[in-house]
Design a protein around this motif. Structure first.
Motif, short mmCIF file in Angstrom:
data_model
loop_
_atom_site.label_atom_id
_atom_site.label_comp_id
_atom_site.label_asym_id
_atom_site.label_seq_id
_atom_site.Cartn_x
_atom_site.Cartn_y
_atom_site.Cartn_z
N GLY A 193 -21.15 -8.49 9.96
CA GLY A 193 -20.09 -8.02 9.84
C GLY A 193 -20.18 -7.30 10.59
N THR A 194 -19.31 -6.40 10.75
CA THR A 194 -19.30 -5.17 11.58
C THR A 194 -19.02 -3.80 10.07
OG1 THR A 194 -17.04 -4.24 11.90
CG2 THR A 194 -18.80 -5.30 13.57
N LYS A 195 -19.25 -3.81 9.09
CA LYS A 195 -19.52 -3.20 7.83
C LYS A 195 -20.92 -2.77 7.52
CE LYS A 195 -18.19 -1.53 3.32
NZ LYS A 195 -16.79 -1.84 1.80
N ILE A 247 -22.13 -0.63 10.59
CA ILE A 247 -21.45 0.86 10.37
C ILE A 247 -22.21 1.63 9.50
CG2 ILE A 247 -19.21 2.22 9.55
CD1 ILE A 247 -17.95 0.22 11.37
N TYR A 250 -17.04 5.06 8.07
CA TYR A 250 -18.22 5.55 9.20
C TYR A 250 -18.89 7.34 8.42
CZ TYR A 250 -15.04 3.06 12.16
OH TYR A 250 -14.02 3.29 13.00
N ASN A 303 -12.30 5.17 17.06
CA ASN A 303 -12.94 3.62 16.80
C ASN A 303 -10.96 3.74 17.53
OD1 ASN A 303 -10.83 2.48 13.87
ND2 ASN A 303 -11.99 1.45 15.69
N ASN A 341 -7.30 2.08 13.52
CA ASN A 341 -6.98 1.84 12.10
C ASN A 341 -7.17 3.49 11.69
OD1 ASN A 341 -6.77 1.38 9.80
ND2 ASN A 341 -9.18 0.29 9.70
N ASP A 377 -16.14 2.18 17.49
CA ASP A 377 -15.67 0.47 17.27
C ASP A 377 -14.22 0.27 17.63
OD1 ASP A 377 -14.45 -1.10 14.67
OD2 ASP A 377 -14.80 0.80 13.68
N ALA A 406 -12.90 -2.69 16.44
CA ALA A 406 -12.56 -4.15 15.99
C ALA A 406 -11.05 -4.70 16.03
CB ALA A 406 -12.87 -3.59 14.42
N TYR A 407 -10.55 -4.00 16.53
CA TYR A 407 -8.89 -4.56 16.54
C TYR A 407 -9.28 -4.53 17.97
CZ TYR A 407 -8.63 -3.39 11.87
OH TYR A 407 -8.78 -3.22 10.73
N THR A 421 -16.13 -7.80 15.99
CA THR A 421 -16.26 -8.40 15.28
C THR A 421 -14.91 -9.47 15.32
OG1 THR A 421 -15.84 -8.77 12.62
CG2 THR A 421 -13.97 -6.77 13.82
N SER A 427 -13.82 -10.81 11.91
CA SER A 427 -13.14 -10.56 11.10
C SER A 427 -11.44 -10.38 11.40
CB SER A 427 -13.28 -9.46 9.98
OG SER A 427 -14.08 -9.80 9.72
N LYS A 428 -11.07 -9.54 12.41
CA LYS A 428 -9.36 -9.68 12.45
C LYS A 428 -9.17 -10.86 14.14
CE LYS A 428 -10.64 -5.56 9.97
NZ LYS A 428 -10.20 -5.54 8.92
N ARG A 470 -18.53 -12.88 7.39
CA ARG A 470 -18.79 -12.23 8.00
C ARG A 470 -19.67 -11.56 8.93
NH1 ARG A 470 -16.92 -9.45 7.03
NH2 ARG A 470 -18.10 -7.06 6.74
N TYR A 523 -1.50 -2.81 11.81
CA TYR A 523 -1.23 -2.08 11.38
C TYR A 523 0.27 -1.14 11.51
CZ TYR A 523 -6.15 -2.67 9.00
OH TYR A 523 -6.83 -3.01 8.50
C1 LIG Z 1 -11.99 0.04 12.13
C2 LIG Z 1 -12.68 -1.07 11.31
N1 LIG Z 1 -13.85 -1.24 11.41
C3 LIG Z 1 -14.48 -2.26 10.85
C4 LIG Z 1 -13.88 -3.15 10.31
C5 LIG Z 1 -14.92 -4.06 9.39
O1 LIG Z 1 -15.34 -5.59 9.42
P1 LIG Z 1 -16.33 -6.64 9.29
O2 LIG Z 1 -17.26 -5.29 7.98
O3 LIG Z 1 -14.68 -7.42 8.83
O4 LIG Z 1 -16.52 -6.84 10.67
C6 LIG Z 1 -12.93 -2.87 9.64
C7 LIG Z 1 -12.44 -3.55 8.23
O5 LIG Z 1 -11.53 -3.74 7.88
C8 LIG Z 1 -11.61 -1.43 10.14
O6 LIG Z 1 -11.10 -1.84 9.60
#
Ligand SMILES: Cc1ncc(COP(=O)(O)O)c(C=O)c1O
Length: 403
Positions: free
Chosen positions: A119-121, A124, A151, A194, A198, A226, A228-229, A254, A256-257, A265, A341
């Protein structure tokens, strides 16, 4: 209080006095709190007991993970389990590289320029640990805000100095490196950006990334982009920072989305081989290797470009539903070009007040101010509940004042 009672207190210290004496990272004792913990307290106080809450506050998709991905995971669960490797399976790195090429036209070497993440969290959070600490004159992490809170958390736990650079509605929440003084850039080890963004849903054109890149080359800092989206968009597909070059850059992607796989993860980092090499040395210390069966599911997901189209259509339908409804009731939406969002303007600039009024109608959203300076006056609305719940939410919105 009896003498006996006093004695008992002295010999069995309370949890509070114990925590006071035991060593603890000061960051865990201070006032900083993860935004969703703050939100939970408002929820407890205001959500009406008689109404089923509908939660638009967290970006955790309720869409099903495609069947073929679940099947790939099931088929890969081994009888004998071994520790996975930080570098990941070569097949996964190759699948990520092929996707970067198909999606952005960027060709990277899977051996030296790609690394999986759990997972990228976590990636990060940990990045600042890998790039700060050597040089006291390069102690700063620059974070445009409002932003994903991890971050800043990662930078602070790594002991870095944090410079927040508020974005503004006037610039469409697009980051301009000229907004940060040169003397900060000279001290900068790492910049986070990013886009798609987000919480605002703003996007950055390729020229915007190029300006950031020029600044990174001039002052010699790392940029973590980042992305992610990147796959949640409704018009032209947004670019990657990697398109303007890989030197000084690490992009984070990621599943995830993109593939509705938050629970798996799984993500990856891609970019400058100097930083990837450093992370290969750093990350085995931390225990963040991705389980092999998750990697097998990830290979299936990155190798397919059809299911994200389907997911986009679903988010697009919810987005149109809310855009039409909010227009009808006179609420204003800003930016929100991509991501799932909506960035809703709060009347009178009071985002916490609007969140509280929504809460009383059983609707949970996140105040923009919880995501840092620049977020005040807006509420983030994640289009993650089901279509049926979205319709129900719209009927409740009519009774919430925001004009
Ligand atoms: C901008 C951004 N980066 C990273 C993540 C982390 O995503 P994940 O850990 O699921 O890859 C999120 C999760 O909401 C996010 O909004």
């Amino acid at each position: 209080m009896t003498a006996r009672g006093d004695d008992a207190r002295a010999s069995a210290p309370s949890a509070r006095s114990f925590a006071g004496e035991a060593p603890m990272n000061p960051l865990l004792l201070g006032g900083g709190e993860y935004p969703f913990l703050k939100l939970a307290r408002i929820k407890d106080a205001l959500l009406p007991a008689a109404v089923r809450p509908i939660d638009f506050s967290i970006g955790d998709p309720r869409e099903e993970t495609p069947d073929f991905i679940r099947e790939a995971l099931r088929a890969a669960v081994p009888a004998v389990s071994s520790y996975p490797a930080v570098a990941g399976l070569p097949e996964l790195r190759a699948a990520c590289a092929r996707w970067l090429d198909r999606r952005f036209g960027v060709r990277l070497d899977p051996e030296s320029q790609i690394l999986p993440a759990n997972g990228t969290k976590e990636a990060i959070f940990l990045l600042a640990f890998a790039v700060t600490g050597r040089d006291a004159t390069r102690d700063t992490v620059v974070i445009p805000t409002p932003a994903y809170p991890v971050y800043e958390a990662g930078a602070r736990f790594a002991g870095a100095h944090v410079h927040l650079a508020p974005l503004s509605a006037r610039d469409g929440w697009r980051f301009d490196p000229g907004s940060v003084p040169d003397e900060i850039w000279r001290r900068t080890a790492l910049l986070w950006i990013n886009y798609p963004h987000n919480p605002t849903g703003a996007t950055l054109a390729r020229e915007g990334f190029e300006r950031v890149h020029e600044c990174a080359r001039r002052f010699g800092f790392w940029v973590a982009s980042d992305e992610a989206y990147a796959e949640i968009h409704f018009g032209a597909a947004p670019p990657s920072m990697l398109e303007s070059g890989v030197d000084h850059v690490i992009a984070l992607h990621t599943l995830s989305k993109r593939s509705a796989m938050t629970g798996y993860r799984s993500g990856f980092m891609a970019g400058d081989e100097r930083l990837i090499a450093a992370l290969k040395r750093f990350r085995p210390n931390v225990g963040v290797a991705t389980p092999d069966f998750v990697q097998r599911a990830a290979i299936a997901a990155w190798s397919d470009d059809e299911h994200p189209v389907d997911l986009r259509e679903r988010y697009g339908a919810k987005r149109e539903l809310f855009r039409a409804a909010l227009k009808r009731i006179g609420w204003a939406i800003a930016a929100s070009e991509a991501t799932f969002y909506l960035w809703i303007r709060a009347a009178g600039g009071d985002d916490v007040g609007l969140t509280e009024r929504l809460m009383r109608a059983g609707l949970v959203a996140l105040p923009g101010s919880f995501l840092g300076p620049g977020g005040e006056g807006y509420v983030r609305w994640a289009l993650v509940p089901t279509l049926g719940e979205c319709r129900e939410a719209i009927s409740r919105l009519e009774s919430v004042e925001n004009r």
